[in-house]
Design an enzyme around this catalytic site. Structure first.
Site, mmCIF file in Angstrom:
data_model
loop_
_atom_site.group_PDB
_atom_site.id
_atom_site.type_symbol
_atom_site.label_atom_id
_atom_site.label_comp_id
_atom_site.label_asym_id
_atom_site.label_seq_id
_atom_site.Cartn_x
_atom_site.Cartn_y
_atom_site.Cartn_z
ATOM 1 C CE1 TYR A 69 -3.122 -6.698 9.834
ATOM 2 C CE2 TYR A 69 -2.689 -5.456 12.183
ATOM 3 C CZ TYR A 69 -3.431 -6.013 10.857
ATOM 4 O OH TYR A 69 -4.298 -5.462 10.974
ATOM 5 N N PRO A 215 -6.399 4.956 7.412
ATOM 6 C CG PRO A 215 -4.964 5.628 8.908
ATOM 7 C CD PRO A 215 -5.504 4.518 8.389
ATOM 8 N N GLY A 218 -4.353 2.934 2.074
ATOM 9 C CA GLY A 218 -3.700 2.237 1.794
ATOM 10 C C GLY A 218 -2.520 3.626 1.280
ATOM 11 C CG LEU A 222 -0.594 10.405 3.375
ATOM 12 C CD1 LEU A 222 0.143 9.543 4.245
ATOM 13 C CD2 LEU A 222 -0.920 11.354 3.371
HETATM 14 N N1 NAP Z 1 -9.324 -5.194 9.663
HETATM 15 C C1 NAP Z 1 -8.639 -5.160 8.988
HETATM 16 O O1 NAP Z 1 -9.226 -5.847 8.583
HETATM 17 C C2 NAP Z 1 -7.503 -3.745 8.490
HETATM 18 C C3 NAP Z 1 -7.117 -3.896 7.075
HETATM 19 C C4 NAP Z 1 -5.896 -2.964 7.138
HETATM 20 C C5 NAP Z 1 -5.149 -2.349 8.367
HETATM 21 N N2 NAP Z 1 -5.660 -2.719 9.067
HETATM 22 C C6 NAP Z 1 -5.129 -2.172 10.397
HETATM 23 O O2 NAP Z 1 -5.265 -0.345 10.663
HETATM 24 C C7 NAP Z 1 -4.308 0.456 10.402
HETATM 25 C C8 NAP Z 1 -4.582 1.643 9.680
HETATM 26 O O3 NAP Z 1 -4.258 0.853 8.633
HETATM 27 P P1 NAP Z 1 -2.910 1.523 7.704
HETATM 28 O O4 NAP Z 1 -1.496 1.380 8.707
HETATM 29 O O5 NAP Z 1 -3.084 0.408 6.749
HETATM 30 O O6 NAP Z 1 -3.177 2.975 7.090
HETATM 31 P P2 NAP Z 1 -3.148 3.101 5.310
HETATM 32 O O7 NAP Z 1 -3.701 4.378 4.819
HETATM 33 O O8 NAP Z 1 -2.892 2.520 4.639
HETATM 34 O O9 NAP Z 1 -1.641 4.307 6.381
HETATM 35 C C9 NAP Z 1 -0.130 3.748 6.283
HETATM 36 C C10 NAP Z 1 0.367 4.183 5.226
HETATM 37 O O10 NAP Z 1 0.507 5.055 5.196
HETATM 38 C C11 NAP Z 1 2.376 6.072 5.983
HETATM 39 N N3 NAP Z 1 2.344 6.830 6.416
HETATM 40 C C12 NAP Z 1 1.519 6.508 7.964
HETATM 41 N N4 NAP Z 1 2.229 8.113 7.987
HETATM 42 C C13 NAP Z 1 2.287 8.788 7.447
HETATM 43 C C14 NAP Z 1 2.837 9.973 7.626
HETATM 44 N N5 NAP Z 1 3.072 11.120 9.010
HETATM 45 N N6 NAP Z 1 3.579 10.187 6.466
HETATM 46 C C15 NAP Z 1 3.768 9.993 5.166
HETATM 47 N N7 NAP Z 1 3.409 8.383 4.757
HETATM 48 C C16 NAP Z 1 3.041 8.101 6.201
HETATM 49 C C17 NAP Z 1 3.158 4.467 6.011
HETATM 50 O O11 NAP Z 1 4.106 4.307 5.873
HETATM 51 P P3 NAP Z 1 5.437 4.603 6.275
HETATM 52 O O12 NAP Z 1 5.700 3.141 7.336
HETATM 53 O O13 NAP Z 1 6.446 5.395 5.542
HETATM 54 O O14 NAP Z 1 5.497 5.465 7.542
HETATM 55 C C18 NAP Z 1 1.909 2.961 5.176
HETATM 56 O O15 NAP Z 1 2.391 3.241 3.773
HETATM 57 C C19 NAP Z 1 -3.530 -1.109 10.077
HETATM 58 O O16 NAP Z 1 -2.028 -0.678 11.166
HETATM 59 C C20 NAP Z 1 -3.870 -2.384 10.944
HETATM 60 O O17 NAP Z 1 -3.068 -2.804 12.298
HETATM 61 C C21 NAP Z 1 -7.209 -3.764 10.116
#
Ligand code: NAP
Length: 295
Positions: A69, A215, A218, A222
Site C-alpha cells: 500500500y 466490503p 471497492g 455505496l
Molecule cells: N488482501 C487483499 O488482496 C486486499 C485487497 C484490497 C483490500 N484489502 C484490504 O481490505 C480493506 C478493505 O477494502 P477497501 O478499503 O478497498 O474497501 P472498499 O469496499 O473498496 O471500500 C472502500 C471505499 O469506500 C469508501 N468508504 C468507506 N467507508 C465509507 C462510508 N462510511 N461512506 C461512504 N464511503 C465510504 C472509501 O472512501 P473514503 O476514503 O472516502 O471513505 C473507499 O473509496 C483495505 O483497506 C485493505 O486493508 C486487501
C-alpha cells in the site's frame, strides 16, 4: 482507551486469532490511506493520521495493512501515527505483492525477497515482532514451500507471531497448513461478491479468521447507480442506518469467523463504519437484504 458516547468496536464482539491473539471483530483496513490504485502519498496525510488514532480511540484492535500500500506508505504512516502501540492493538501486515504503478502488481514469493519484506515492515511499523504476517498472494512461479519456509524461519526467529494467507482456496490452505500453521485468510467477500463461500465454510469449521476485503465492492455498493442501491437504501433507512453500516453488519452476522476491515481515509466515515457494530436485524430482514443481490 476512552470510548466516547459508548461507540466502540468492542460492540462487534471478540475473536481469538490463533490461540493467543484476541481482537475485536470489526477492524480497520489501511489501503485507502494512500493514493489511488494503492500508489503514492495520500492527499491529506494529517487526516490519515487522525483516522488511525481515532480507530484506536474507538477500540479498534485489528488494523490491516501491507507493504504494497503505497508501496511502504501505509506502514510508514501507521508507525508515525500509532507507535508505540496501545496494548492489545494488532497490526496485521502482508508481503509478496510488488507494485509497478497504480493498480499494477506482480507477485513475488522468493525467500530472500519475503525475508526482506518482513525486515522492512518491522522497521517501518516500529515493531520488534509482527503479530500477524499474511502472504499477500501465492506466487505461481515459486514453490509454496519456499515462500512459507521463509516466513516459518522469520517466525522461529521471533519476528513474526502468526502467519496468514490471502486470496486462497480450501485446497491451498490445506497445502500451506502442512508447512506452517495458518491462523487467518483474507479473501474478497461481501454481499455483492460471495465467490469464496467454500473458503468461508472451511475457515468456520476450523476457527480460522477470515478477513473479508472490499466490503463495499471497492466502494461501488455505496454509489446510487449500484443495482442494489435503492433496495439497500430503503432497508438501511428503516433501521436508521447507512448502506455502509448495513454491509458491515451483514458480514458480522454472516459468520463468527469474519473480521471485517473496512477502509476509509476519513474520520467521519470511520465513525460511521464502527457504528455498524451496533446494528441488529432479524434473520428475516437479513434475507431481504441478501435478496437485493439476487437480481
Ligand atoms: N488482501 C487483499 O488482496 C486486499 C485487497 C484490497 C483490500 N484489502 C484490504 O481490505 C480493506 C478493505 O477494502 P477497501 O478499503 O478497498 O474497501 P472498499 O469496499 O473498496 O471500500 C472502500 C471505499 O469506500 C469508501 N468508504 C468507506 N467507508 C465509507 C462510508 N462510511 N461512506 C461512504 N464511503 C465510504 C472509501 O472512501 P473514503 O476514503 O472516502 O471513505 C473507499 O473509496 C483495505 O483497506 C485493505 O486493508 C486487501
Amino acid at each position: 482507551m476512552m470510548h466516547d458516547s459508548g461507540l466502540s468496536a468492542a460492540a462487534s464482539g471478540a475473536f481469538m486469532i490463533g490461540s493467543d491473539l484476541p481482537v475485536f471483530r470489526l477492524g480497520y483496513g489501511t489501503m485507502r490511506l494512500v493514493g489511488d490504485g494503492a500508489w503514492g502519498e495520500p492527499s491529506d496525510p494529517d487526516e490519515c493520521r487522525r483516522v488511525l488514532r481515532r480507530a484506536v480511540d474507538l477500540g479498534v484492535t485489528l488494523i490491516d495493512t501491507a507493504d504494497a500500500y503505497g508501496p511502504e506508505i501505509a506502514e510508514r504512516i501507521i508507525g508515525e501515527a500509532l507507535a508505540p502501540y496501545e496494548p492489545g492493538v494488532v497490526i496485521a501486515t502482508k508481503g509478496g505483492i510488488t507494485r509497478q504503478g497504480p493498480a499494477k502488481t506482480e507477485f513475488v514469493g522468493r525467500a530472500g525477497y519475503l525475508i526482506q519484506c518482513v525486515e522492512m515492515s518491522l522497521r517501518r511499523l516500529k515493531l520488534e515482532r509482527i503479530d500477524l504476517y499474511q502472504l499477500h498472494r501465492i506466487d505461481p512461479r515459486t514453490p509454496l514451500e519456499e515462500s512459507l519456509g521463509a516466513l516459518k524461519r522469520m517466525q522461529e526467529q521471533g519476528k513474526i507471531r502468526h502467519i496468514g494467507l490471502s486470496e486462497v482456496t480450501p485446497d491451498q490452505i490445506e497445502e500451506a497448513g502442512k508447512i506452517v500453521p495458518i491462523v487467518s485468510i483474507q479473501n474478497r467477500y461481501s454481499l455483492a461478491d460471495r465467490r469464496h463461500e467454500e473458503t468461508l465454510k472451511y475457515c468456520e469449521q476450523r476457527g480460522i479468521a477470515f478477513l473479508p476485503w472490499y466490503p463495499y465492492a471497492g466502494g461501488k455498493m455505496l454509489k446510487p447507480d449500484h443495482p442494489a442501491a435503492q433496495a439497500l437504501g430503503r432497508i438501511a433507512a428503516h433501521h436508521n442506518a447507512t448502506i455502509a453500516q448495513l454491509s458491515l453488519a451483514w458480514l458480522l452476522q454472516r459468520s463468527p469467523v469474519l473480521l471485517p476491515i473496512p477502509g476509509t481515509s476519513k474520520v467521519a466515515h470511520l465513525e460511521e463504519n464502527i457504528r455498524a457494530a451496533e446494528l441488529n436485524l432479524s434473520a428475516q430482514q437479513w434475507l431481504e437484504v441478501e435478496s437485493s443481490f439476487q437480481v
